[in-house]
Enzyme design. Structure first.
Site, PDB file in Angstrom:
ATOM      1  N   GLN A  43      -5.192  -1.952   9.366  1.00  0.00           N
ATOM      2  CA  GLN A  43      -4.962  -3.266   8.754  1.00  0.00           C
ATOM      3  C   GLN A  43      -5.524  -4.368   9.660  1.00  0.00           C
ATOM      4  O   GLN A  43      -5.270  -4.388  10.862  1.00  0.00           O
ATOM      5  CB  GLN A  43      -3.449  -3.452   8.524  1.00  0.00           C
ATOM      6  N   LYS A  71       0.836  -1.204   0.000  1.00  0.00           N
ATOM      7  CA  LYS A  71       0.000   0.000   0.000  1.00  0.00           C
ATOM      8  C   LYS A  71       0.874   1.258   0.000  1.00  0.00           C
ATOM      9  O   LYS A  71       0.594   2.223  -0.710  1.00  0.00           O
ATOM     10  CB  LYS A  71      -0.946  -0.027   1.210  1.00  0.00           C
ATOM     11  N   ASP A 114     -11.482   1.912   3.258  1.00  0.00           N
ATOM     12  CA  ASP A 114     -11.731   0.466   3.111  1.00  0.00           C
ATOM     13  C   ASP A 114     -13.223   0.193   2.883  1.00  0.00           C
ATOM     14  O   ASP A 114     -13.599  -0.920   2.518  1.00  0.00           O
ATOM     15  CB  ASP A 114     -11.323  -0.263   4.402  1.00  0.00           C
TER      16      ASP A 114
HETATM   17  N1  GUN Z   1      -6.793  -7.449   5.769  1.00  0.00           N
HETATM   18  C1  GUN Z   1      -6.974  -8.217   4.682  1.00  0.00           C
HETATM   19  N2  GUN Z   1      -7.566  -7.515   3.688  1.00  0.00           N
HETATM   20  C2  GUN Z   1      -7.733  -6.263   4.174  1.00  0.00           C
HETATM   21  C3  GUN Z   1      -8.273  -5.082   3.609  1.00  0.00           C
HETATM   22  O1  GUN Z   1      -8.735  -5.027   2.464  1.00  0.00           O
HETATM   23  N3  GUN Z   1      -8.250  -3.991   4.413  1.00  0.00           N
HETATM   24  C4  GUN Z   1      -7.760  -4.029   5.689  1.00  0.00           C
HETATM   25  N4  GUN Z   1      -7.813  -2.916   6.408  1.00  0.00           N
HETATM   26  N5  GUN Z   1      -7.264  -5.111   6.238  1.00  0.00           N
HETATM   27  C5  GUN Z   1      -7.237  -6.220   5.476  1.00  0.00           C
END
Ligand code: GUN
Length: 285
Positions: free
Chosen positions: A96, A52, A119
């Site tokens: 996350q 990211k 998200d």
């Molecule tokens: N953990 C696995 N996939 C994701 C996601 O798309 N966003 C977040 N914040 N955590 C994750």
């Protein structure tokens, strides 16, 4: 033999287009800002967070990576989110997942301002998705839609079977497909005779998190197979939910792992962050 849908190339195109938009925003005095919070040392999460950060750099988004120790308390995390909610230079906040066990994940996601919830996990944004009134798009499902569009595939009238019912992927995936006129079935671990259902799929989306779970006998010949899984096989090698070696000769299209849905998820996160910055600017004017 299935045609491969190249997510890496599609994601690169999305990011190039976003980089141009970021240039325009910067000229107007706004640099999109994304805060990514990771708690503890989950190795898979560390890889996702790094991806990211790299994508943010490519697009020109200012990223703020915040790595907190495992023993961080719920109150400390909520205080940090509150601070970021008030920070005008931050347009997107992402925590996350998974969080360590002592956190109340639902309360944490609820604390993120719906206006910065890139998200699209906040119930308010989930509600928007349900009624097809899109602001922030759920990143993985939106990435899947973008991928199939780039391959010239329309879900209209197709029977789309989604395997997995998570809040992050399965449920919002079903909604996005439904809004593009698919007939949608959601399957999960309690579905009776799963192969008999998946074999009916014109398009099969697997988001179960189990290595090589989808085998050739579960796939209708010529089907579009989308692999959302990110697993390790018995040798520790990265692989999806789909047993690619057996499914490739049967499917019409297949997304690879790595290089399929994963890069698109990250690209959609960048798109949400740029969207958020633009929306904040428009609301100010
Ligand atoms: N953990 C696995 N996939 C994701 C996601 O798309 N966003 C977040 N914040 N955590 C994750």
């Amino acid at each position: 033999m299935a045609q491969k849908i190249d997510g890496k190339a599609a994601a690169a195109r999305v990011k190039e287009e976003l980089a141009l938009q970021v240039c325009k925003l910067r000229e107007l005095g706004v640099t999109p800002g994304l805060a990514v919070i990771m708690v503890g040392d989950n190795p898979a999460s560390a890889v996702y967070v790094r991806n990211k950060e790299k994508a943010a750099q490519q697009v020109g988004i200012q990223s703020k990576m915040i790595h907190l120790p495992e023993q961080t308390t719920q109150a400390q995390l909520l205080a940090l989110i509150e601070e970021l909610n008030r920070d005008a230079g931050i347009h997107g906040i992402l925590v996350q997942l998974p969080l360590p066990d002592h956190f109340d994940e639902r309360a944490v996601l609820l604390a993120i301002s719906p206006n910065k919830d890139v998200d699209a996990f906040h119930p308010q944004n989930v509600g928007h998705i349900m009624i097809g009134d899109y602001g922030f798009l759920p990143c993985t499902p939106a990435g899947v839609m973008e991928l199939i569009h780039t391959a010239g595939i329309s879900p209209r009238g197709k029977h789309c079977v989604v395997v997995g019912r998570s809040n992050i992927v399965g449920k919002p995936m079903a909604m996005l497909l439904l809004h593009e006129d698919a007939t949608v079935t959601i399957c999960h671990s309690k579905t009776a005779d799963l192969p008999s259902v998946t074999r009916q799929a014109d398009m099969l989306v697997s988001a179960v998190g189990r290595a090589k779970f989808i085998t050739a006998d579960m796939v209708k010949p010529g089907a579009v197979v989308i692999d959302v899984g990110m697993n390790r096989d018995e040798n520790g090698k990265l692989c999806g939910d789909v047993d690619a070696a057996s499914v490739e000769p049967v499917a019409g299209y297949l997304t690879p792992v790595p290089g399929g849905v994963g890069p698109m998820t990250v690209a959609m996160l960048m798109r949400n962050t740029v969207f958020s910055a633009r929306r904040q600017l428009e609301n100010r004017n």
